[in-house]
Design a protein around this motif. Sequence first.
Motif, PDB file in Angstrom:
ATOM      1  N   LYS A 139      -7.846   8.764   2.224  1.00  0.00           N
ATOM      2  CA  LYS A 139      -8.427   7.442   2.462  1.00  0.00           C
ATOM      3  C   LYS A 139      -7.345   6.368   2.472  1.00  0.00           C
ATOM      4  CE  LYS A 139     -13.082   8.221   0.714  1.00  0.00           C
ATOM      5  NZ  LYS A 139     -14.100   7.816  -0.260  1.00  0.00           N
ATOM      6  N   LEU A 140      -6.406   6.482   1.559  1.00  0.00           N
ATOM      7  CA  LEU A 140      -5.308   5.524   1.501  1.00  0.00           C
ATOM      8  C   LEU A 140      -4.451   5.624   2.757  1.00  0.00           C
ATOM      9  CD1 LEU A 140      -3.911   3.305  -0.050  1.00  0.00           C
ATOM     10  CD2 LEU A 140      -2.705   5.043  -1.370  1.00  0.00           C
ATOM     11  N   ASP A 141      -4.179   6.841   3.213  1.00  0.00           N
ATOM     12  CA  ASP A 141      -3.413   7.040   4.445  1.00  0.00           C
ATOM     13  C   ASP A 141      -4.118   6.393   5.640  1.00  0.00           C
ATOM     14  OD1 ASP A 141      -1.289   8.421   3.300  1.00  0.00           O
ATOM     15  OD2 ASP A 141      -2.188  10.389   3.651  1.00  0.00           O
TER      16      ASP A 141
ATOM     17  N   THR B 122      -6.786  12.714  -6.050  1.00  0.00           N
ATOM     18  CA  THR B 122      -7.257  13.794  -5.196  1.00  0.00           C
ATOM     19  C   THR B 122      -6.720  13.644  -3.774  1.00  0.00           C
ATOM     20  OG1 THR B 122      -9.258  12.651  -4.459  1.00  0.00           O
ATOM     21  CG2 THR B 122      -9.406  13.913  -6.523  1.00  0.00           C
ATOM     22  N   LYS B 123      -6.734  14.755  -3.058  1.00  0.00           N
ATOM     23  CA  LYS B 123      -6.313  14.718  -1.649  1.00  0.00           C
ATOM     24  C   LYS B 123      -7.228  13.812  -0.847  1.00  0.00           C
ATOM     25  CE  LYS B 123      -4.011  19.168  -1.246  1.00  0.00           C
ATOM     26  NZ  LYS B 123      -3.911  20.408  -0.478  1.00  0.00           N
ATOM     27  N   LYS B 124      -8.498  13.805  -1.182  1.00  0.00           N
ATOM     28  CA  LYS B 124      -9.463  12.950  -0.487  1.00  0.00           C
ATOM     29  C   LYS B 124      -9.099  11.479  -0.679  1.00  0.00           C
ATOM     30  CE  LYS B 124     -14.397  12.032  -0.084  1.00  0.00           C
ATOM     31  NZ  LYS B 124     -15.747  12.389  -0.533  1.00  0.00           N
ATOM     32  N   GLN B 125      -8.756  11.109  -1.898  1.00  0.00           N
ATOM     33  CA  GLN B 125      -8.372   9.725  -2.178  1.00  0.00           C
ATOM     34  C   GLN B 125      -7.091   9.357  -1.428  1.00  0.00           C
ATOM     35  OE1 GLN B 125      -8.331  10.292  -6.423  1.00  0.00           O
ATOM     36  NE2 GLN B 125     -10.173   9.059  -6.703  1.00  0.00           N
TER      37      GLN B 125
ATOM     38  N   LEU C 260       0.824  -1.209   0.000  1.00  0.00           N
ATOM     39  CA  LEU C 260       0.000   0.000   0.000  1.00  0.00           C
ATOM     40  C   LEU C 260       0.858   1.260   0.000  1.00  0.00           C
ATOM     41  CD1 LEU C 260      -2.926  -0.869   2.436  1.00  0.00           C
ATOM     42  CD2 LEU C 260      -3.019  -0.558  -0.034  1.00  0.00           C
ATOM     43  N   ARG C 261       1.962   1.228   0.746  1.00  0.00           N
ATOM     44  CA  ARG C 261       2.860   2.392   0.744  1.00  0.00           C
ATOM     45  C   ARG C 261       3.467   2.589  -0.645  1.00  0.00           C
ATOM     46  NH1 ARG C 261       5.896   0.248   4.590  1.00  0.00           N
ATOM     47  NH2 ARG C 261       4.570  -0.182   6.343  1.00  0.00           N
TER      48      ARG C 261
END
Length: 86
Positions: A24-26, A18-21, A4-5
């Motif tokens: 969510k990943l963070d 996007t920052k939103k995406q 994932l990283r």
Amino acid sequence: PKALRELKETLEEAGGVTKKQMGKLDKLIEKLESKASDWISKNCKGSINQKFPSELRDKTLDEIRQMGTEASKTAWKLLNDSRFRK
């Protein structure tokens, strides 16, 4: 969560995310890297402790998710059961 990283780094380099995406990943990475005991104390009701396998409390959620044992399957279901969410 190494994969994932790496995915996050690839997405950042490619742009168009996007920052939103990324947020969510963070959050997903943070969740999977958390020890079960820490995640439970922060996000779950105390009643989960009655059913949660004690031998898995010091494992990360990612370790639990990948184990494939009956205890880990039970633990993963409990961690994702909305009845135990704060």
